[in-house]
Design an enzyme around this catalytic site. Sequence first.
Site, PDB file in Angstrom:
ATOM      1  N   ASN A  63       0.851  -1.199   0.000  1.00  0.00           N
ATOM      2  CA  ASN A  63       0.000   0.000   0.000  1.00  0.00           C
ATOM      3  C   ASN A  63       0.882   1.242   0.000  1.00  0.00           C
ATOM      4  O   ASN A  63       2.108   1.146  -0.001  1.00  0.00           O
ATOM      5  CB  ASN A  63      -0.968  -0.018   1.189  1.00  0.00           C
ATOM      6  CG  ASN A  63      -0.244  -0.002   2.513  1.00  0.00           C
ATOM      7  OD1 ASN A  63       0.404   0.983   2.871  1.00  0.00           O
ATOM      8  ND2 ASN A  63      -0.311  -1.100   3.255  1.00  0.00           N
ATOM      9  N   LYS A 116       8.760 -16.965 -10.375  1.00  0.00           N
ATOM     10  CA  LYS A 116       8.005 -15.843 -10.935  1.00  0.00           C
ATOM     11  C   LYS A 116       6.796 -16.368 -11.732  1.00  0.00           C
ATOM     12  O   LYS A 116       6.974 -17.267 -12.569  1.00  0.00           O
ATOM     13  CB  LYS A 116       8.948 -15.041 -11.829  1.00  0.00           C
ATOM     14  CG  LYS A 116       8.347 -13.796 -12.377  1.00  0.00           C
ATOM     15  CD  LYS A 116       9.365 -13.049 -13.225  1.00  0.00           C
ATOM     16  CE  LYS A 116       8.651 -11.984 -14.023  1.00  0.00           C
ATOM     17  NZ  LYS A 116       9.504 -11.427 -15.070  1.00  0.00           N
ATOM     18  N   PRO A 129      -2.779 -11.618  11.052  1.00  0.00           N
ATOM     19  CA  PRO A 129      -3.176 -11.338  12.434  1.00  0.00           C
ATOM     20  C   PRO A 129      -3.333  -9.836  12.630  1.00  0.00           C
ATOM     21  O   PRO A 129      -2.608  -9.056  12.001  1.00  0.00           O
ATOM     22  CB  PRO A 129      -1.992 -11.868  13.264  1.00  0.00           C
ATOM     23  CG  PRO A 129      -0.852 -12.000  12.319  1.00  0.00           C
ATOM     24  CD  PRO A 129      -1.425 -12.172  10.939  1.00  0.00           C
ATOM     25  N   ASP A 130      -4.269  -9.422  13.463  1.00  0.00           N
ATOM     26  CA  ASP A 130      -4.437  -7.998  13.768  1.00  0.00           C
ATOM     27  C   ASP A 130      -3.523  -7.665  14.959  1.00  0.00           C
ATOM     28  O   ASP A 130      -3.858  -7.973  16.109  1.00  0.00           O
ATOM     29  CB  ASP A 130      -5.901  -7.676  14.080  1.00  0.00           C
ATOM     30  CG  ASP A 130      -6.129  -6.170  14.100  1.00  0.00           C
ATOM     31  OD1 ASP A 130      -5.289  -5.448  14.698  1.00  0.00           O
ATOM     32  OD2 ASP A 130      -7.123  -5.708  13.517  1.00  0.00           O
ATOM     33  N   ILE A 131      -2.387  -7.055  14.646  1.00  0.00           N
ATOM     34  CA  ILE A 131      -1.354  -6.824  15.668  1.00  0.00           C
ATOM     35  C   ILE A 131      -1.904  -5.946  16.788  1.00  0.00           C
ATOM     36  O   ILE A 131      -1.780  -6.261  17.973  1.00  0.00           O
ATOM     37  CB  ILE A 131      -0.119  -6.142  15.015  1.00  0.00           C
ATOM     38  CG1 ILE A 131       0.391  -6.992  13.849  1.00  0.00           C
ATOM     39  CG2 ILE A 131       0.979  -5.932  16.048  1.00  0.00           C
ATOM     40  CD1 ILE A 131       1.383  -6.277  12.942  1.00  0.00           C
ATOM     41  N   PHE A 148      -4.410   3.902  14.697  1.00  0.00           N
ATOM     42  CA  PHE A 148      -4.649   4.875  13.627  1.00  0.00           C
ATOM     43  C   PHE A 148      -5.686   4.293  12.683  1.00  0.00           C
ATOM     44  O   PHE A 148      -5.850   3.071  12.611  1.00  0.00           O
ATOM     45  CB  PHE A 148      -3.358   5.170  12.849  1.00  0.00           C
ATOM     46  CG  PHE A 148      -2.486   6.199  13.510  1.00  0.00           C
ATOM     47  CD1 PHE A 148      -1.744   5.866  14.633  1.00  0.00           C
ATOM     48  CD2 PHE A 148      -2.413   7.496  13.021  1.00  0.00           C
ATOM     49  CE1 PHE A 148      -0.942   6.812  15.252  1.00  0.00           C
ATOM     50  CE2 PHE A 148      -1.614   8.449  13.635  1.00  0.00           C
ATOM     51  CZ  PHE A 148      -0.882   8.105  14.754  1.00  0.00           C
ATOM     52  N   LYS A 196     -13.903   1.347  15.050  1.00  0.00           N
ATOM     53  CA  LYS A 196     -12.594   0.664  15.221  1.00  0.00           C
ATOM     54  C   LYS A 196     -12.118   0.751  16.664  1.00  0.00           C
ATOM     55  O   LYS A 196     -11.561  -0.200  17.208  1.00  0.00           O
ATOM     56  CB  LYS A 196     -11.536   1.279  14.295  1.00  0.00           C
ATOM     57  CG  LYS A 196     -11.566   0.666  12.904  1.00  0.00           C
ATOM     58  CD  LYS A 196     -10.457   1.171  11.996  1.00  0.00           C
ATOM     59  CE  LYS A 196     -10.761   0.715  10.565  1.00  0.00           C
ATOM     60  NZ  LYS A 196      -9.950   1.343   9.546  1.00  0.00           N
ATOM     61  N   LYS A 239     -11.645  -2.840  18.502  1.00  0.00           N
ATOM     62  CA  LYS A 239     -10.308  -3.303  18.903  1.00  0.00           C
ATOM     63  C   LYS A 239     -10.029  -3.034  20.381  1.00  0.00           C
ATOM     64  O   LYS A 239      -8.935  -3.277  20.860  1.00  0.00           O
ATOM     65  CB  LYS A 239      -9.234  -2.655  18.020  1.00  0.00           C
ATOM     66  CG  LYS A 239      -9.396  -2.977  16.530  1.00  0.00           C
ATOM     67  CD  LYS A 239      -8.137  -2.728  15.721  1.00  0.00           C
ATOM     68  CE  LYS A 239      -8.435  -2.888  14.233  1.00  0.00           C
ATOM     69  NZ  LYS A 239      -7.257  -3.116  13.411  1.00  0.00           N
TER      70      LYS A 239
HETATM   71  O1  PMT Z   1       2.887   6.432   6.334  1.00  0.00           O
HETATM   72  P1  PMT Z   1       2.281   7.719   5.801  1.00  0.00           P
HETATM   73  O2  PMT Z   1       2.409   7.837   4.300  1.00  0.00           O
HETATM   74  O3  PMT Z   1       2.768   8.929   6.544  1.00  0.00           O
HETATM   75  O4  PMT Z   1       0.705   7.615   6.075  1.00  0.00           O
HETATM   76  C1  PMT Z   1       0.252   7.529   7.388  1.00  0.00           C
HETATM   77  C2  PMT Z   1      -0.995   6.636   7.487  1.00  0.00           C
HETATM   78  C3  PMT Z   1      -2.124   7.237   6.676  1.00  0.00           C
HETATM   79  C4  PMT Z   1      -0.685   5.237   6.961  1.00  0.00           C
HETATM   80  C5  PMT Z   1      -1.331   6.556   9.026  1.00  0.00           C
HETATM   81  O5  PMT Z   1      -1.613   7.835   9.505  1.00  0.00           O
HETATM   82  C6  PMT Z   1      -2.558   5.653   9.265  1.00  0.00           C
HETATM   83  O6  PMT Z   1      -3.678   6.083   9.193  1.00  0.00           O
HETATM   84  N1  PMT Z   1      -2.294   4.352   9.568  1.00  0.00           N
HETATM   85  C7  PMT Z   1      -3.359   3.345   9.728  1.00  0.00           C
HETATM   86  C8  PMT Z   1      -3.822   2.899   8.372  1.00  0.00           C
HETATM   87  C9  PMT Z   1      -5.125   2.083   8.410  1.00  0.00           C
HETATM   88  O7  PMT Z   1      -6.050   2.371   7.755  1.00  0.00           O
HETATM   89  O8  PMT Z   1      -5.125   1.118   9.238  1.00  0.00           O
HETATM   90  P2  PMT Z   1      -6.397   0.077   9.386  1.00  0.00           P
HETATM   91  O9  PMT Z   1      -7.707   0.750   9.434  1.00  0.00           O
HETATM   92  O10 PMT Z   1      -6.181  -0.992   8.373  1.00  0.00           O
HETATM   93  O11 PMT Z   1      -6.079  -0.478  10.820  1.00  0.00           O
HETATM   94  C10 PMT Z   1      -6.483   0.164  12.016  1.00  0.00           C
HETATM   95  C11 PMT Z   1      -5.378   0.021  13.017  1.00  0.00           C
HETATM   96  O12 PMT Z   1      -5.062  -1.354  13.239  1.00  0.00           O
HETATM   97  C12 PMT Z   1      -4.071   0.701  12.614  1.00  0.00           C
HETATM   98  O13 PMT Z   1      -3.525   1.253  13.792  1.00  0.00           O
HETATM   99  C13 PMT Z   1      -3.208  -0.454  12.107  1.00  0.00           C
HETATM  100  O14 PMT Z   1      -1.808  -0.209  12.335  1.00  0.00           O
HETATM  101  C14 PMT Z   1      -3.691  -1.612  12.973  1.00  0.00           C
HETATM  102  N2  PMT Z   1      -3.595  -2.930  12.308  1.00  0.00           N
HETATM  103  C15 PMT Z   1      -4.352  -3.201  11.210  1.00  0.00           C
HETATM  104  C16 PMT Z   1      -4.304  -4.460  10.619  1.00  0.00           C
HETATM  105  C17 PMT Z   1      -3.444  -5.425  11.176  1.00  0.00           C
HETATM  106  N3  PMT Z   1      -3.353  -6.638  10.627  1.00  0.00           N
HETATM  107  N4  PMT Z   1      -2.700  -5.139  12.244  1.00  0.00           N
HETATM  108  C18 PMT Z   1      -2.758  -3.904  12.817  1.00  0.00           C
HETATM  109  O15 PMT Z   1      -2.054  -3.645  13.804  1.00  0.00           O
END
Ligand code: PMT
Length: 405
Positions: A210, A289, A305-307, A323, A337, A341
């Site tokens: 991404n 490939k 896994p959702d860390i 975030f 969220k 979580k």
């Molecule tokens: O890196 P930049 O270009 O500066 O951009 C910053 C950002 C936009 C990436 C950042 O500010 C941000 O928003 N990060 C979270 C991105 C997101 O949409 O995450 P999510 O909705 O998929 O997940 C929610 C939360 O769970 C996040 O804190 C993520 O780190 C965490 N997560 C998600 C999936 C997973 N398998 N494990 C996780 O820990």
Amino acid sequence: MTNTGMQNLLLGVTGGISAYKSVELARLLVVSGARVRVVMTEAATRFVTPLTFQAVTGNPVRCNLFDEEHEAAMGHIELARWADQMLIAPATANFLARMAHGLADDLLSTLCLACSVPVSVAPAMNLHMWQHAAVQQNLSILASRGVNILGPTSGEQACGDSGPGRMLEPVDIMAALGSLSNRGMFAGKQVLITAGSTQETIDPVRFVGNRSSGKMGFALAGAFVREGAEVVLVSGPVVLSTPPGVRRIDVQTALQMHRAVFDNISNVDIFAACAAVADYRPEQPEEQKIKKTSERLVLGMVKNPDILAEVAALEDGPYTLGFAAETENLAENARAKLLAKKLDMLAANPVGDNLGFECDDNSLLVIWPGGEKQLPVQNKRKLAQSLLGVLGQQYQVHVGHTKGS
Ligand code: PMT
């Protein structure tokens, strides 16, 4: 003048043109109240004389491991015991390599092994040398051992090139050292941060990824260090320098990020998940490939896994800051969220209009159970600082409740 909070500082000077700036650095350290002893490599003495440092620090300068007068009493061990902190500025590519590989073939490199105190290095070299894989690998080794990498910065170089590799200015080194000392809103707190994207392997040359650049997470790591925290940053693939004072662990996939987080989670006070972790990974990465022989390609994906959710579910786990990047219904999705979580706080950013992924600016809607605050569009570094202001207040409330319960 920044008070670094240090008493006995061992300043190592190695052989680069920026050694002349270390004279000013030594002076600033003395003015800030530190007792400074200087050890120079043989090459450093070609650029600046030991007498200069002696005049500035008021202490004799050591250059030689085989100094009969000092070593009669094991002078290098005495120096190692004396130091509360060690700073090597400038640190040349050669010296970083010797440190990374544990060589002890002169007084300064020997002291690096004999000292068990915090060590910081301020690299200085030509930009092509800085960008060389060997140098970057050596820095990763040193960072993984907890060495604080201060800088370098970008700009005009003595050789005429322009780019990364310039030693930080003495005042900036002082500021970085000050933030490494035990002061600030999060003084003494252990913080673990994830940043950047993850890359999920499809075959040896392709991945699912991404657009996260890591800028927001790196800005957050720098802000936490400036507020006195000890920071470990688990980073996906990015092209960013590690903020001074941060210990960085590089990973590529969500599973590697998960492992790195859980290897480092014990004793963490605050966990901030800023990474854009891939929700799914290809079920069976191909060993070779993939050839474009068919019209359609269907990739079987399995959930990662959702860390963050796993950390939030830990008994006696850290305070959790998540975030969320949303393209629609920001507040609604963010609250969902936060609840799903079971987080302590969530910072939600809109995606698009030059905000969120990749760009330098961002805005955040910060929410927690019972409250919220909108942080307006600003540079990610400033935004990180504002976010810490909100987090600092709510964290105090949280700590108060935990103690009271
Ligand atoms: O890196 P930049 O270009 O500066 O951009 C910053 C950002 C936009 C990436 C950042 O500010 C941000 O928003 N990060 C979270 C991105 C997101 O949409 O995450 P999510 O909705 O998929 O997940 C929610 C939360 O769970 C996040 O804190 C993520 O780190 C965490 N997560 C998600 C999936 C997973 N398998 N494990 C996780 O820990």
